[in-house]
Write an enzyme that holds these catalytic residues in place. Structure first.
Site, mmCIF file in Angstrom:
data_model
loop_
_atom_site.group_PDB
_atom_site.id
_atom_site.type_symbol
_atom_site.label_atom_id
_atom_site.label_comp_id
_atom_site.label_asym_id
_atom_site.label_seq_id
_atom_site.Cartn_x
_atom_site.Cartn_y
_atom_site.Cartn_z
ATOM 1 N N LYS A 172 2.739 58.224 95.132
ATOM 2 C CA LYS A 172 4.295 57.644 96.128
ATOM 3 C C LYS A 172 3.899 58.182 97.535
ATOM 4 O O LYS A 172 4.345 58.493 97.598
ATOM 5 C CB LYS A 172 5.222 57.314 94.979
ATOM 6 C CG LYS A 172 6.759 56.314 95.488
ATOM 7 C CD LYS A 172 7.070 56.610 94.414
ATOM 8 C CE LYS A 172 8.293 54.822 95.058
ATOM 9 N NZ LYS A 172 9.639 55.200 94.444
ATOM 10 N N SER B 232 10.789 50.857 92.097
ATOM 11 C CA SER B 232 10.707 50.227 94.156
ATOM 12 C C SER B 232 8.628 51.496 94.110
ATOM 13 O O SER B 232 8.403 51.435 95.347
ATOM 14 C CB SER B 232 11.182 52.047 94.624
ATOM 15 O OG SER B 232 11.072 52.800 94.199
ATOM 16 N N SER C 178 12.925 52.973 89.262
ATOM 17 C CA SER C 178 11.795 52.979 90.190
ATOM 18 C C SER C 178 10.502 53.184 89.589
ATOM 19 O O SER C 178 9.465 52.440 89.954
ATOM 20 C CB SER C 178 11.845 54.019 91.093
ATOM 21 O OG SER C 178 12.877 53.019 91.385
#
Lengths: 95, 490
Positions: B80, B155, B179
Site C-alpha cells: 500500500k 482504504s 481499511s
C-alpha cells in the site's frame, strides 16, 4: 447548533487550509450533518470511566541515551521543495 | 502450471521443488498486471527493476540454502502506498506527496525485504488512507475485480484488488477503522488486522496513530499467518510496539475449533445489514456450530456510539498528524513570498476533499470550547467500548459477525460523507479497542463476495486466525477467484 461561516473560517485558519468560498459552504454543511450524528456520544453514560488515549497498555517507554546513525543532511534535504546550502528555504515569516 | 491467483504457500513449495523460479513468478505477476490493471487501477507505482534485482537475489538464497529461506523468499508482493520503501515514490494517494521519495524503509517492509520478498509496486489507496471505497485517491479510483462498475472498498482498495485480480499472491495494507478487513470482504480475499502494537508503524505514513495497524491480504488464512509471522514483533523505533513475545500462529492453525465458545454480538446484526450478507453470515455461523463450536449471543451495548467515537478520535489525530505537510521539507509547495500564504495555498490545493473535511472536523473537535464535548467525551466512550469487548471475552473466546454491512457498491454511489462512514460500522469498534480482526470470504450475494469477521481479545491474534482457518478449510470459499483470475487461466 449549526456551524457559522465564521466558525468554518476560524477552523480552516487554525488548520492552515486555504479554502474557496464554495468549499467553505460545502464543508460547513457536511460537517453540520456529521456533528449532528455525533450527539449519539451522549447516549453513553461515561460518568464512571476515564479517558482512553491509547490502548497499547505501555507507559513511559525508556531507552538508553545512546547516539545512533540517523539521516545525513543530504538525504534529509533530498526532498526539499527549495533549499539553500544545508537549509530548507522558505518565504518571509514576518511581513 | 500457472501461479496467477495462487497462494503464497503454493509458490513457496514450488520454489523449493524446482517447479518455478522467482523470475518466473515475477514474469507472471507482471503479465497479469499488464493484462488487467488498466481496468482495475490497483498499482500506482510499479517497481519492476527493483523486483528483477530482488528476484535474482531470492533465487541465489533459495539455491544456497532452501531450508533457511523464508516462505516469502522469491514471492511477489505489492505494498500500500502509505508504506515507505527507500527511494521509491510514495504518495499516500495524495497530490501533496507527489514526487516524494522516502529516505528510509519502514520496519514491516524491511522485514519482508529481509525475508527475500519481491516487491512489484505500490498500490493505490484512499488519500492518506481516509475512505472506504478508494475513490478518494487523488490519482484514480480502483475498480473491483469482481465487477468493474463497483468499488473494491477501502482504504486499502489497491492492495485488496491486486490480490483478488491475481496480480500478486499477497499484499500489505493498513487498517485504521476497517481499511484492510472491509476491502478484503468486498474483494473476496482474506484480510488481517493484527492487535494494535503487534506490527511496527515505523515508516507507515500516519493517519490516526492510536488506531493504525499494518496487516496482510492473501487468498488464505494460512498465507496471512505466514506474512504476519514475518512482520510482527517488537521494534524499538515504534514506542507503541509491544515487547511481548509473538505467538506462533502456524501452530494454532492446526488446533481446530471444537469446544471453542464463539460470541455473536447482536448489535452487529441490525437493520443496516443487507439481506444477502445476513444470509451468508448466518450460514457461516451454522457451519462453525457444526464444527463443534458453541455459539453464544453477546451484547456490546455501545456499538451505536462507536461510529461517532471513531469520527471524533480519528480526525482529531489526523488533524495533528497531517500538520507536517506544510510545503517546507518534502512534497508539494505552492510558492509564495509570505510563509502563511504558502501554507494556506499548499495545503488548500494539495489535499483532497475528504482529507480537508477530516482535518476540519478534527481541528474543530480539538479546538477551545469544544474539546470536552467532543474529544474528551469520545475518549471516554472509547473506554466503555473497550470494556464491553473485554466483558464479552470473559464469556467467549472470539466474536463472529459480518465484516461489512453491504457487498461492493457502485462507484459514486456514496457521495454523502456520512453514508460512506457507515461502511465501517462493523469494523471500527475493533480498532477503538485495539483488537485483532480477520475478514475472510463466506459466500456470495448477488454474485459479489461476502466477508465473515472474526474478532479476538488483544494479543490473541493466533486465535482469530485459528477460527478463520478452521472455517475456511471446512467450506472452501477461499478457492473462489474473481473473473479476472479465471480469464488469465483460460
Amino acid at each position: 447548533m449549526p456551524l457559522t461561516p465564521e466558525d468554518i473560517a476560524h477552523v480552516a485558519m487554525l488548520a492552515r487550509l486555504g479554502l474557496s468560498d464554495e468549499e467553505r459552504s460545502r464543508y460547513g454543511a457536511q460537517l453540520d450533518a456529521v456533528l449532528e450524528h455525533m450527539t449519539r456520544l451522549n447516549d453513553v453514560d461515561t460518568s464512571p470511566v476515564g479517558e482512553t488515549a491509547q490502548v497499547g497498555e505501555l507507559v513511559n517507554v525508556w531507552r538508553e541515551d545512546i547516539s545512533q546513525p540517523s539521516l545525513s543532511v543530504e538525504r534529509a534535504l533530498a526532498n526539499a521543495p527549495a533549499r539553500e546550502g544545508d537549509f530548507f528555504r522558505v518565504g518571509a515569516i514576518q511581513e | 502450471m500457472s501461479f496467477t491467483g495462487g497462494t503464497v504457500a503454493a509458490s513457496a513449495a514450488a520454489l523449493r521443488d524446482g517447479g518455478v523460479s522467482p523470475q518466473e513468478l515475477l514474469t507472471e505477476a507482471r503479465a497479469q498486471v499488464e493484462r488487467v490493471d488498466a481496468e482495475v487501477g490497483a498499482v500506482l507505482t510499479p517497481t519492476w527493476e527493483l523486483a528483477e534485482r530482488q528476484a535474482a537475489d531470492a533465487q541465489r538464497r533459495l539455491r544456497e540454502d532452501p531450508g533457511a529461506a523464508s516462505p516469502l523468499c522469491g514471492v511477489p508482493v505489492a505494498l500500500k502506498d502509505v508504506l515507505c520503501l527507500e527511494g521509491v515514490a510514495c504518495t499516500a494517494g495524495s497530490r501533496i506527496l507527489e514526487g516524494f521519495h522516502p529516505p528510509y524503509t519502514g520496519t514491516a517492509v524491511q522485514r519482508l525485504l529481509d525475508a527475500g520478498a519481491v516487491v512489484i509496486g505500490k498500490t493505490n489507496c484512499d488519500e492518506f488512507a481516509m475512505g472506504s471505497s478508494t475513490e478518494n485517491s487523488a490519482y484514480r479510483p480502483v475498480r473491483n475485480p469482481w465487477d468493474r462498475s463497483r468499488v473494491p472498498g477501502g482504504s486499502s482498495g489497491g492492495s485488496a484488488a491486486a490480490v483478488a485480480a491475481g496480480m500478486v499472491p499477497y499484499s500489505l495494507g493498513t487498517d485504521t477503522g476497517g481499511s484492510i478487513r472491509q476491502p478484503a470482504a468486498l474483494c473476496g480475499v482474506v484480510g488481517f488486522k493484527p492487535t494494535y502494537g503487534r506490527v511496527s508503524r515505523y515508516g507507515l505514513i500516519a493517519f490516526a496513530s492510536s488506531l493504525d495497524q499494518i496487516g496482510p491480504f492473501a487468498h488464505t488464512v494460512e498465507d496471512c499467518a505466514l506474512v504476519y509471522s514475518a512482520i510482527a514483533g517488537h521494534d524499538p523505533r515504534d514506542s507503541t510496539s509491544s515487547p511481548t513475545a509473538v505467538e506462533d500462529p502456524m501452530e494454532a492453525l492446526r488446533a481446530g475449533i471444537a469446544g471453542m465458545r464463539l460470541g455473536v454480538p447482536h448489535e452487529y446484526f441490525g437493520e443496516g445489514l443487507e439481506p444477502g450478507v445476513r444470509l451468508a453470515v448466518e450460514e457461516a455461523l451454522r457451519v462453525l456450530e457444526g464444527m463443534g463450536a458453541t455459539l453464544d449471543e453477546v451484547s456490546l451495548p455501545s456499538t451505536g456510539a462507536a461510529l461517532s467515537t471513531y469520527y471524533i478520535i480519528a480526525p482529531a489525530e489526523c488533524s495533528s498528524n497531517l500538520a507536517r505537510y506544510d510545503g517546507i521539507r518534502f512534497g508539494m509547495r505552492k510558492e509564495h513570498d509570505a510563509l502563511l500564504q504558502m501554507y494556506l495555498d499548499t495545503r488548500g490545493s494539495g489535499f483532497g476533499a475528504e482529507v480537508k473535511r477530516r482535518i476540519m472536523l478534527g481541528t474543530y473537535a480539538l479546538s477551545s470550547g469544544y474539546y470536552d464535548a467532543y474529544y474528551r467525551k469520545a475518549q471516554k466512550v472509547r473506554t466503555v467500548i473497550a470494556e464491553e469487548f473485554a466483558a464479552a471475552f470473559e464469556r467467549v473466546d472470539a466474536l463472529v459477525c459480518a465484516t461489512s454491512p453491504t457487498v461492493a457498491f457502485p462507484l459514486a454511489a456514496r457521495e454523502d460523507p456520512l453514508s460512506m462512514y457507515l461502511c465501517d460500522v462493523l469494523t471500527l469498534p475493533v480498532n477503538l479497542a485495539g483488537l485483532p480482526g480477520v475478514s475472510l470470504p463466506c459466500g456470495m450475494a448477488d454474485g459479489l463476495p461476502v466477508g465473515l469477521q472474526v474478532i479476538a481479545p488483544r494479543f490473541q491474534d493466533a486465535r482469530a486466525l485459528r477460527v478463520a482457518h478452521a472455517y475456511e478449510q471446512a467450506t472452501g470459499w477461499h478457492r473462489t477467484r474473481s473473473p479476472l483470475v479465471a480469464a488469465a487461466a483460460a
